[in-house]
Design an enzyme around this catalytic site. Structure first.
Site, mmCIF file in Angstrom:
data_model
loop_
_atom_site.group_PDB
_atom_site.id
_atom_site.type_symbol
_atom_site.label_atom_id
_atom_site.label_comp_id
_atom_site.label_asym_id
_atom_site.label_seq_id
_atom_site.Cartn_x
_atom_site.Cartn_y
_atom_site.Cartn_z
ATOM 1 N N CYS A 97 13.960 -18.925 -3.357
ATOM 2 C CA CYS A 97 13.389 -18.487 -4.408
ATOM 3 C C CYS A 97 12.581 -19.438 -5.462
ATOM 4 O O CYS A 97 13.480 -20.154 -6.050
ATOM 5 C CB CYS A 97 14.309 -17.448 -5.208
ATOM 6 S SG CYS A 97 13.823 -16.650 -6.783
ATOM 7 N N CYS A 436 -10.432 3.145 3.361
ATOM 8 C CA CYS A 436 -9.937 4.044 3.668
ATOM 9 C C CYS A 436 -10.368 4.435 5.292
ATOM 10 O O CYS A 436 -11.434 4.443 5.603
ATOM 11 C CB CYS A 436 -10.504 5.086 2.810
ATOM 12 S SG CYS A 436 -10.226 6.989 3.816
ATOM 13 N N CYS A 439 -12.360 7.513 5.971
ATOM 14 C CA CYS A 439 -13.879 7.951 5.343
ATOM 15 C C CYS A 439 -14.832 7.739 6.075
ATOM 16 O O CYS A 439 -15.912 8.405 5.748
ATOM 17 C CB CYS A 439 -13.580 6.841 3.965
ATOM 18 S SG CYS A 439 -12.292 7.202 2.832
#
EC number: 5.3.4.1
Length: 533
Positions: A97, A436, A439
């Site tokens: 981390c 998309c 689309c």
């Protein structure tokens, strides 16, 4: 060099935990302080790049000595360590981390500072990835997590990841909400170490007002509170103090250094005073303070995005403007060289960091604004005033207005009103996004549909499309793509939605029925079906 960094990093990892947990029997406090000093020196040398061969050996020895004093929590001892000690400050971390690595040296400095103050708080660390059972048992749910256990009761640290913030918070939670200063020497020494603090002057440390002061000091988790009953001491801390027997002020390390409290001595009012005034005239946005900026009680926030060298030319002007809006508008600087910080903001506006830019947010409404005028004192003053008065028009992303129109009109954010809402025609609008998946097929059908109705001479019907990923409008709130909308000429406020699963024949029938265009059956069975096939 890599070996040096590894050794120094190991020193940093252990630095924060060199204060022994209370159940360990460490009699020699002098040794503890010596190791703390050694480890801090190692950290400082690493930052300056001065850790040579001898330094590596010293670092390794400091690490070895620290290891002999540190209780590392694991699945077997974590819960017991918390239960058997009155006060334990625990850092839950993970080796991978990045934020844990950033916090560790600051945590270490806090440990050293608290140790020097004579604090009885014990320090421990827990690798939550290696010991998930222990992490769960003590309440470590993410990384890094700082928890303070006072007689077994858990308190989670949510402040800035700095030494001062951790020290202040721990002292407040362990029975020292305000530091008492009673001599000039102590006051001068305090000023060398603390830059932001609230100072209270009380003739006697008792009474309703003093109790409210202590309550506020306990509740406000970040700002150090100090108290004194000596006016001469108070004058060292806050030179502008008058003849009051009772006084409260806030001191900050910036040009606007002193703020006097003029409210009633009540916990809520004192906290509000501190919360509204603790930020500087210009807050430099960082990873460390981002949460505090977002969570600030000041909901109107004006951001300046610029490279550091450009901001130097603007800073004094922005500070002067900021003085007029203290406690009402927060002015914030974001260095565009810090891409992780600046890019998410600029993306909201569809902007690139090419030149200094001023934007604003109203976090209570979620609205954003853009200052399009030149950045100077008058324009910034007007921008802030309009924001405060609620007369500033919200900003919506928009591509440039297209110069040419085709059979399907390209609508952008700036033309949505004129092209759709104010158009006298019926408007069939395709809302799409470049990423998309569905689309492209829908777009081809819309193009065929537009050609068909144009061939029929339907001048009262216009086909249009808008890329919603780079264009916004308050009347177009779409989350799914593609979306097909029919805006009838007589009622633009209530567009009719068409299912994106409709085939070309269904689209044609839908349009003709909604707009009451004649010859529905003829069209449905005619050329448009041939096109679809």
């Amino acid at each position: 060099m890599r070996a040096r960094r590894v050794v120094a990093a190991a020193a940093v990892l252990l630095l924060f935990a060199v204060v022994a947990v209370a159940r360990l029997d460490l009699d020699d406090d002098g040794d503890d302080s010596e190791v703390l000093d050694e480890l801090l020196a190692v950290d400082e040398e690493e930052e300056r790049g001065e850790l040579g061969g001898g330094g590596e050996a010293a670092a390794a020895e400091a690490v070895r000595r620290a290891q002999s004093m540190v209780l590392v929590l694991d699945n077997d001892n974590a819960r017991r360590a918390v239960e058997e000690n009155a006060e334990v400050l625990l850092l839950g971390y993970a080796p991978w981390c990045e934020r844990s690595a950033q916090l560790m040296p600051r945590f270490a400095e806090a440990a050293a500072a608290l140790r020097a103050m004579g604090s009885a708080v014990a320090f421990a660390k827990l690798d939550g990835e290696r010991y998930p059972k222990a992490a769960s048992a003590v309440g470590v749910k993410g990384f890094p997590t700082v928890l303070l256990f006072v007689n077994g009761t858990e308190h989670q640290f949510t402040g800035l990841h700095t030494k001062d913030a951790i020290v202040t918070w721990v002292r407040k939670k362990t029975g020292a909400p305000a530091s008492r200063i009673q001599s000039k020497d102590s006051a001068e020494e305090f000023l060398k170490k603390d830059q932001t603090f609230a100072v209270g002057l009380f003739k006697n440390f008792e009474g309703a007002e003093y109790e409210e002061f202590v309550k506020a000091a306990t509740s406000e988790n970040e700002v150090q509170f100090v108290e004194t009953n000596d006016r001469n001491v108070a004058k060292i801390l806050f030179p502008g103090i008058a003849s009051e027997e009772q006084f409260l002020g806030l001191v900050k390390s910036e040009p606007e250094k002193f703020e006097k409290f003029n409210g009633a001595f009540e916990e809520k009012e004192i906290i509000q005073f501190v919360e509204l005034n603790k930020f500087p005239l210009i807050t430099v946005f960082t990873d460390l303070n981002s949460g505090k900026v977002y969570g600030s009680p000041i909901k109107l926030q004006v951001f300046t995005f610029a490279e550091a060298y450009d901001f130097e030319d603007l800073e004094s002007m922005i500070q002067e403007v900021a003085r007029g809006f203290k406690t009402k508008i927060m002015l914030i600087y974001v260095d565009t060289a810090e891409e992780k910080l600046a890019k998410p903001f600029l993306t909201l506006y569809g902007l690139e960091p090419e030149k200094p830019t001023v934007t604003a947010f109203d976090t209570s409404k979620g609205t954003k604004y853009l200052m399009e005028a030149e950045i100077n004192a008058k324009n910034l003053q007007d921008f802030c005033l309009s924001l405060l008065e609620g007369t500033l028009p919200p900003y919506f992303r928009s591509e440039p207005v297209p110069e040419e129109k085709g059979p399907i009109e390209k609508v952008v954010g700036r033309t949505f009103d004129s092209s759709v809402l104010e158009s006298p025609q019926n408007v069939f609008l395709e809302v799409h996004a470049p990423w998309c998946v569905d689309c492209e097929a829908i777009s081809k059908n819309v193009e065929k549909l537009a050609k068909h109705f144009n061939d029929l001479g339907q001048t009262n019907l216009k086909f249009a499309r808008i890329d919603a990923s780079v264009n916004e409008h308050p009347k177009l709130q779409i989350n799914n793509y593609p979306t097909l909308l029919l805006y009838p000429a007589q009622d633009k406020s209530n567009p009719i939605k068409l299912s994106k699963k409709s085939n070309l024949k269904d689209m044609a029938k839908f349009v003709k029925e909604k707009l009451q265009i004649a010859d529905v059956e003829t069209v449905a069975a005619g050329d448009i079906v041939k096109d679809e096939l």
